[in-house]
Design a protein around this motif. Sequence first.
Motif, PDB file in Angstrom:
ATOM      1  N   SER A 135      23.545  41.085  62.638  1.00 24.97           N
ATOM      2  CA  SER A 135      23.883  41.920  61.483  1.00 24.97           C
ATOM      3  C   SER A 135      23.077  41.472  60.266  1.00 24.97           C
ATOM      4  O   SER A 135      22.553  40.355  60.219  1.00 24.97           O
ATOM      5  CB  SER A 135      25.377  41.816  61.177  1.00 24.97           C
ATOM      6  OG  SER A 135      25.688  40.517  60.711  1.00 24.97           O
ATOM      7  N   SER A 185      26.883  38.920  66.687  1.00 23.20           N
ATOM      8  CA  SER A 185      27.456  39.212  65.380  1.00 23.20           C
ATOM      9  C   SER A 185      28.025  40.630  65.382  1.00 23.20           C
ATOM     10  O   SER A 185      27.997  41.317  66.399  1.00 23.20           O
ATOM     11  CB  SER A 185      26.411  39.024  64.278  1.00 23.20           C
ATOM     12  OG  SER A 185      25.491  40.086  64.287  1.00 23.20           O
ATOM     13  N   GLY A 186      28.498  41.077  64.240  1.00 22.19           N
ATOM     14  CA  GLY A 186      29.236  42.331  64.168  1.00 22.19           C
ATOM     15  C   GLY A 186      28.420  43.596  64.004  1.00 22.19           C
ATOM     16  O   GLY A 186      28.985  44.654  63.772  1.00 22.19           O
ATOM     17  N   ARG A 245      24.402  40.778  57.477  1.00 19.29           N
ATOM     18  CA  ARG A 245      25.174  39.679  56.878  1.00 19.29           C
ATOM     19  C   ARG A 245      24.793  38.350  57.514  1.00 19.29           C
ATOM     20  O   ARG A 245      24.575  37.352  56.822  1.00 19.29           O
ATOM     21  CB  ARG A 245      26.671  39.921  57.045  1.00 19.29           C
ATOM     22  CG  ARG A 245      27.505  38.848  56.338  1.00 19.29           C
ATOM     23  CD  ARG A 245      28.870  38.658  56.977  1.00 19.29           C
ATOM     24  NE  ARG A 245      29.578  37.597  56.311  1.00 19.29           N
ATOM     25  CZ  ARG A 245      29.357  36.299  56.500  1.00 19.29           C
ATOM     26  NH1 ARG A 245      28.419  35.889  57.317  1.00 19.29           N
ATOM     27  NH2 ARG A 245      30.060  35.388  55.868  1.00 19.29           N
ATOM     28  N   LEU A 258      35.421  42.967  66.721  1.00 18.93           N
ATOM     29  CA  LEU A 258      35.774  44.328  66.293  1.00 18.93           C
ATOM     30  C   LEU A 258      34.797  45.349  66.863  1.00 18.93           C
ATOM     31  O   LEU A 258      35.206  46.411  67.353  1.00 18.93           O
ATOM     32  CB  LEU A 258      35.798  44.408  64.764  1.00 18.93           C
ATOM     33  CG  LEU A 258      36.899  43.625  64.072  1.00 18.93           C
ATOM     34  CD1 LEU A 258      36.695  43.648  62.559  1.00 18.93           C
ATOM     35  CD2 LEU A 258      38.275  44.168  64.450  1.00 18.93           C
ATOM     36  N   THR A 259      33.511  45.038  66.809  1.00 15.05           N
ATOM     37  CA  THR A 259      32.504  45.960  67.344  1.00 15.05           C
ATOM     38  C   THR A 259      32.686  46.152  68.845  1.00 15.05           C
ATOM     39  O   THR A 259      32.550  47.267  69.351  1.00 15.05           O
ATOM     40  CB  THR A 259      31.091  45.442  67.028  1.00 15.05           C
ATOM     41  OG1 THR A 259      30.969  45.256  65.623  1.00 15.05           O
ATOM     42  CG2 THR A 259      30.032  46.420  67.490  1.00 15.05           C
ATOM     43  N   SER A 271      30.949  36.218  66.108  1.00 11.37           N
ATOM     44  CA  SER A 271      31.574  36.357  64.795  1.00 11.37           C
ATOM     45  C   SER A 271      32.848  37.189  64.930  1.00 11.37           C
ATOM     46  O   SER A 271      33.073  37.846  65.951  1.00 11.37           O
ATOM     47  CB  SER A 271      30.606  37.031  63.816  1.00 11.37           C
ATOM     48  OG  SER A 271      30.435  38.398  64.162  1.00 11.37           O
ATOM     49  N   LYS A 272      33.659  37.169  63.891  1.00 14.80           N
ATOM     50  CA  LYS A 272      34.862  38.016  63.885  1.00 14.80           C
ATOM     51  C   LYS A 272      34.480  39.483  63.994  1.00 14.80           C
ATOM     52  O   LYS A 272      35.134  40.263  64.678  1.00 14.80           O
ATOM     53  CB  LYS A 272      35.675  37.772  62.616  1.00 14.80           C
ATOM     54  CG  LYS A 272      36.311  36.411  62.544  1.00 14.80           C
ATOM     55  CD  LYS A 272      37.025  36.212  61.207  1.00 14.80           C
ATOM     56  CE  LYS A 272      37.542  34.789  61.085  1.00 14.80           C
ATOM     57  NZ  LYS A 272      38.167  34.562  59.774  1.00 14.80           N
ATOM     58  N   GLY A 273      33.408  39.870  63.328  1.00 10.29           N
ATOM     59  CA  GLY A 273      32.934  41.248  63.383  1.00 10.29           C
ATOM     60  C   GLY A 273      32.495  41.666  64.769  1.00 10.29           C
ATOM     61  O   GLY A 273      32.628  42.831  65.147  1.00 10.29           O
TER      62      GLY A 273
END
Length: 188
Positions: free
Chosen positions: A90, A11-12, A92, A44-45, A39-41
């Motif tokens: 995360s 996860s992000g 979330r 990014l991370t 995840s999408k996050g």
Amino acid sequence: MTTQRIIIGISGASGFQYGFKALQLLSQIPHIETHLVMSKGAELTRQYETQISAESVLELADVVHHSENVAASISSGSFKTLGMLVAPCSMRTLASIAHGFSDNLLSRAADVVLKERRKLVLMVRETPLHLTHLDNMRKVTEMGGIIFPPVPALYHQPQSVDEIITHSVSRALDQFDLSIDMPRWEGK
């Protein structure tokens, strides 16, 4: 020996390296098939915190599932797995799992693991924690999940960040009864 499957969710949360290390360690174990969902996050991370290329992550997994594909094999209880490690997890993602939202494949796969009474290990990454975080951890624990923050052990006198990450992830993978070679406390 039959192949066993394990789901790795990333996860992000800060700490993309935990999920990457899990894939590295699992790739060294014969008869383990890894199913990755990020995840999408997480993407990014990975970009913000690491020099790890997307390709090197995907190459380590036996099967990669898109986070929006809620019809993937890992979204069904009839798809047998040892369970799922979410590293990092995360707040979330924790909340989504605790409340059964199943709003993407990562949280849906975790929900399936819980309903099938398989191992769900969440390497939650946040500090300090407020009451909602703690309550969500309690809810997941009551459903049978394992909250496993990546708290570093220092008894093996690590010499690098990679050694700390490796040890934390190895300990989390211990929850699946996998043979991971790592320093262990032997007592005095």
